[in-house]
Motif scaffolding. Structure first.
Motif, PDB file in Angstrom:
ATOM      1  N   ASP A  41       0.880  -1.173   0.000  1.00 58.25           N
ATOM      2  CA  ASP A  41       0.000   0.000   0.000  1.00 58.25           C
ATOM      3  C   ASP A  41       0.916   1.222   0.000  1.00 58.25           C
ATOM      4  N   LEU A  42       0.926   1.969  -1.099  1.00 60.26           N
ATOM      5  CA  LEU A  42       1.886   3.055  -1.293  1.00 60.26           C
ATOM      6  C   LEU A  42       1.373   4.423  -0.860  1.00 60.26           C
ATOM      7  N   HIS A  43       0.238   4.477  -0.161  1.00 61.49           N
ATOM      8  CA  HIS A  43      -0.342   5.784   0.163  1.00 61.49           C
ATOM      9  C   HIS A  43      -1.135   5.689   1.465  1.00 61.49           C
ATOM     10  N   VAL A  44      -0.451   5.970   2.584  1.00 60.61           N
ATOM     11  CA  VAL A  44      -1.054   5.818   3.907  1.00 60.61           C
ATOM     12  C   VAL A  44      -0.711   7.020   4.780  1.00 60.61           C
ATOM     13  N   HIS A  45      -1.687   7.463   5.577  1.00 60.38           N
ATOM     14  CA  HIS A  45      -1.481   8.569   6.517  1.00 60.38           C
ATOM     15  C   HIS A  45      -1.743   8.092   7.947  1.00 60.38           C
ATOM     16  N   THR A  46      -1.049   8.687   8.913  1.00 61.12           N
ATOM     17  CA  THR A  46      -1.228   8.334  10.320  1.00 61.12           C
ATOM     18  C   THR A  46      -1.402   9.603  11.160  1.00 61.12           C
ATOM     19  N   VAL A  47      -1.598   9.405  12.452  1.00 62.03           N
ATOM     20  CA  VAL A  47      -1.781  10.542  13.356  1.00 62.03           C
ATOM     21  C   VAL A  47      -0.557  11.457  13.367  1.00 62.03           C
ATOM     22  N   LEU A  48       0.587  10.964  12.964  1.00 61.06           N
ATOM     23  CA  LEU A  48       1.789  11.789  12.951  1.00 61.06           C
ATOM     24  C   LEU A  48       1.666  12.958  11.977  1.00 61.06           C
ATOM     25  N   GLY A  49       0.802  12.803  10.972  1.00 62.32           N
ATOM     26  CA  GLY A  49       0.582  13.875  10.008  1.00 62.32           C
ATOM     27  C   GLY A  49      -0.536  14.811  10.386  1.00 62.32           C
ATOM     28  N   GLY A  50      -1.275  14.471  11.450  1.00 66.70           N
ATOM     29  CA  GLY A  50      -2.309  15.371  11.956  1.00 66.70           C
ATOM     30  C   GLY A  50      -3.655  15.261  11.269  1.00 66.70           C
ATOM     31  N   ASP A  51      -3.834  14.327  10.327  1.00 65.77           N
ATOM     32  CA  ASP A  51      -5.120  14.250   9.633  1.00 65.77           C
ATOM     33  C   ASP A  51      -5.607  12.812   9.482  1.00 65.77           C
ATOM     34  N   VAL A  55       4.054  -1.472   3.542  1.00 61.89           N
ATOM     35  CA  VAL A  55       3.232  -0.266   3.465  1.00 61.89           C
ATOM     36  C   VAL A  55       4.153   0.938   3.404  1.00 61.89           C
ATOM     37  N   CYS A  56       3.690   2.020   2.795  1.00 58.09           N
ATOM     38  CA  CYS A  56       4.480   3.249   2.751  1.00 58.09           C
ATOM     39  C   CYS A  56       3.683   4.391   3.369  1.00 58.09           C
ATOM     40  N   VAL A  57       4.241   5.015   4.382  1.00 59.91           N
ATOM     41  CA  VAL A  57       3.603   6.157   5.052  1.00 59.91           C
ATOM     42  C   VAL A  57       3.968   7.429   4.291  1.00 59.91           C
ATOM     43  N   THR A  58       2.958   8.193   3.929  1.00 57.93           N
ATOM     44  CA  THR A  58       3.157   9.378   3.081  1.00 57.93           C
ATOM     45  C   THR A  58       2.493  10.592   3.727  1.00 57.93           C
ATOM     46  N   GLU A  59       3.061  11.068   4.823  1.00 56.99           N
ATOM     47  CA  GLU A  59       2.480  12.244   5.472  1.00 56.99           C
ATOM     48  C   GLU A  59       2.637  13.467   4.568  1.00 56.99           C
ATOM     49  N   HIS A  60       1.792  14.468   4.799  1.00 54.70           N
ATOM     50  CA  HIS A  60       1.763  15.625   3.919  1.00 54.70           C
ATOM     51  C   HIS A  60       2.985  16.530   4.108  1.00 54.70           C
ATOM     52  N   ASN A  61       3.667  16.788   3.004  1.00 55.11           N
ATOM     53  CA  ASN A  61       4.696  17.827   2.898  1.00 55.11           C
ATOM     54  C   ASN A  61       5.926  17.627   3.771  1.00 55.11           C
ATOM     55  N   SER A  62       6.097  16.441   4.337  1.00 56.36           N
ATOM     56  CA  SER A  62       7.269  16.241   5.190  1.00 56.36           C
ATOM     57  C   SER A  62       7.632  14.756   5.293  1.00 56.36           C
ATOM     58  N   ARG A  99       8.885   4.995   3.972  1.00 56.97           N
ATOM     59  CA  ARG A  99       8.491   6.380   4.214  1.00 56.97           C
ATOM     60  C   ARG A  99       8.634   7.189   2.935  1.00 56.97           C
ATOM     61  N   GLY A 100       7.597   7.923   2.619  1.00 56.61           N
ATOM     62  CA  GLY A 100       7.612   8.868   1.514  1.00 56.61           C
ATOM     63  C   GLY A 100       6.939  10.136   1.983  1.00 56.61           C
ATOM     64  N   MET A 101       6.258  10.815   1.091  1.00 54.43           N
ATOM     65  CA  MET A 101       5.475  11.977   1.485  1.00 54.43           C
ATOM     66  C   MET A 101       4.466  12.295   0.396  1.00 54.43           C
ATOM     67  N   GLU A 102       3.412  12.986   0.774  1.00 55.32           N
ATOM     68  CA  GLU A 102       2.436  13.492  -0.187  1.00 55.32           C
ATOM     69  C   GLU A 102       2.585  15.005  -0.223  1.00 55.32           C
ATOM     70  N   TYR A 103       2.977  15.498  -1.365  1.00 54.31           N
ATOM     71  CA  TYR A 103       3.305  16.916  -1.505  1.00 54.31           C
ATOM     72  C   TYR A 103       2.144  17.685  -2.130  1.00 54.31           C
ATOM     73  N   ASN A 104       1.838  18.835  -1.547  1.00 54.16           N
ATOM     74  CA  ASN A 104       0.762  19.684  -2.056  1.00 54.16           C
ATOM     75  C   ASN A 104       1.327  20.670  -3.068  1.00 54.16           C
ATOM     76  N   ALA A 105       1.247  20.293  -4.336  1.00 57.60           N
ATOM     77  CA  ALA A 105       1.673  21.188  -5.408  1.00 57.60           C
ATOM     78  C   ALA A 105       0.558  22.183  -5.728  1.00 57.60           C
ATOM     79  N   ILE A 160       0.020   3.019 -10.163  1.00 62.41           N
ATOM     80  CA  ILE A 160       0.188   2.464  -8.830  1.00 62.41           C
ATOM     81  C   ILE A 160      -1.143   2.497  -8.094  1.00 62.41           C
ATOM     82  N   GLY A 161      -1.218   1.726  -7.011  1.00 61.93           N
ATOM     83  CA  GLY A 161      -2.396   1.704  -6.166  1.00 61.93           C
ATOM     84  C   GLY A 161      -2.028   1.953  -4.719  1.00 61.93           C
ATOM     85  N   GLY A 162      -2.924   2.620  -4.014  1.00 60.39           N
ATOM     86  CA  GLY A 162      -2.747   2.877  -2.587  1.00 60.39           C
ATOM     87  C   GLY A 162      -4.087   3.221  -1.971  1.00 60.39           C
TER      88      GLY A 162
END
Length: 214
Positions: free
Chosen positions: A5-15, A35-42, A62-68, A160-162
């Motif tokens: 799963d290449l797209h996951v968020h947790t409480v560490l990202g606040g959302d 699994v890959c954790v992709t918190e926003h912008n960091s 670990r990756g990230m989801e960037y808000n372009a 890809i899927g996530g």
């Protein structure tokens, strides 16, 4: 097949409501191999997962989801933060920035609007140097995923899927299948560059009709 799963968020990202210590057990429960954790912008927000992964004996990348400016990018292989890649860069500039540093930038849910009403939509067709699109997002609609898959086909690139999980009930809903095991973030980037993978719906756990779960 190796399921990630290449797209996951947790409480560490606040959302998200997913607690870090819950992630490995739930991932195994739904049939994932990593699994890959992709918190926003960091990238740094997910730092605790290095130790959690080791304790659990389960690969947590670990990756990230960037808000372009036009929407969101999933970034793998670059340890970036807000000081390195400030939010709201034009998507093409962000893609180029990541690829110049050896990482991979993949537009996330390109036909799903974010909370600000933004989505790249068919503008992804004009982006240069893309290696993949997220074509199966477990939190997007059937139609939004269909349009993303059509865009990837028009570009001649892979998908890809996530899950885009913000809660445990969504984790692993969609994932990416790799032919071989992926054990490190470096191996993940290499595998994404090779292009030998496919987005998949988790029929074993969530059922065959993806619309039933949306």
């Amino acid at each position: 097949m190796f399921k990630v799963d290449l797209h996951v968020h947790t409480v560490l990202g606040g959302d998200s409501s997913i607690e870090p210590e819950e992630l490995a057990a739930r991932s195994r429960e739904v049939g994932l191999d990593a699994v890959c954790v992709t918190e926003h912008n960091s990238y740094s927000l997910s730092a605790p997962f290095k130790a959690i992964s080791r304790r659990a004996g389960f690969p947590i990348f670990r990756g990230m989801e960037y808000n372009a400016a036009e929407g969101h990018l999933l970034i793998y292989g670059v340890k970036a933060g807000k000081g390195d890649l400030p939010p709201k860069f034009p998507m093409q500039k962000a893609v180029d920035w990541v690829h110049e540093r050896g990482g991979i930038a993949i537009p996330a849910h390109p036909f799903q609007k974010d909370i600000l009403g933004r989505r790249p939509g068919e503008r992804v067709l004009d982006l240069k140097g893309l290696m993949a699109l997220e074509v199966m997002n477990g939190s997007a609609s059937f139609e939004e995923n269909r349009m993303a898959a059509e865009a990837a086909e028009r570009l001649g690139i892979n998908g890809i899927g996530g899950s885009d999980a913000h809660g445990l009930l969504v984790l692993g809903r969609a994932y990416t299948q790799f032919p071989d095991a992926v054990r490190t973030e470096e191996e993940l980037v290499h595998a994404l560059r090779k292009g030998e993978y496919a987005a998949s719906w988790n029929e074993d756990y969530y059922g065959a009709d993806r619309r039933d779960c949306l």
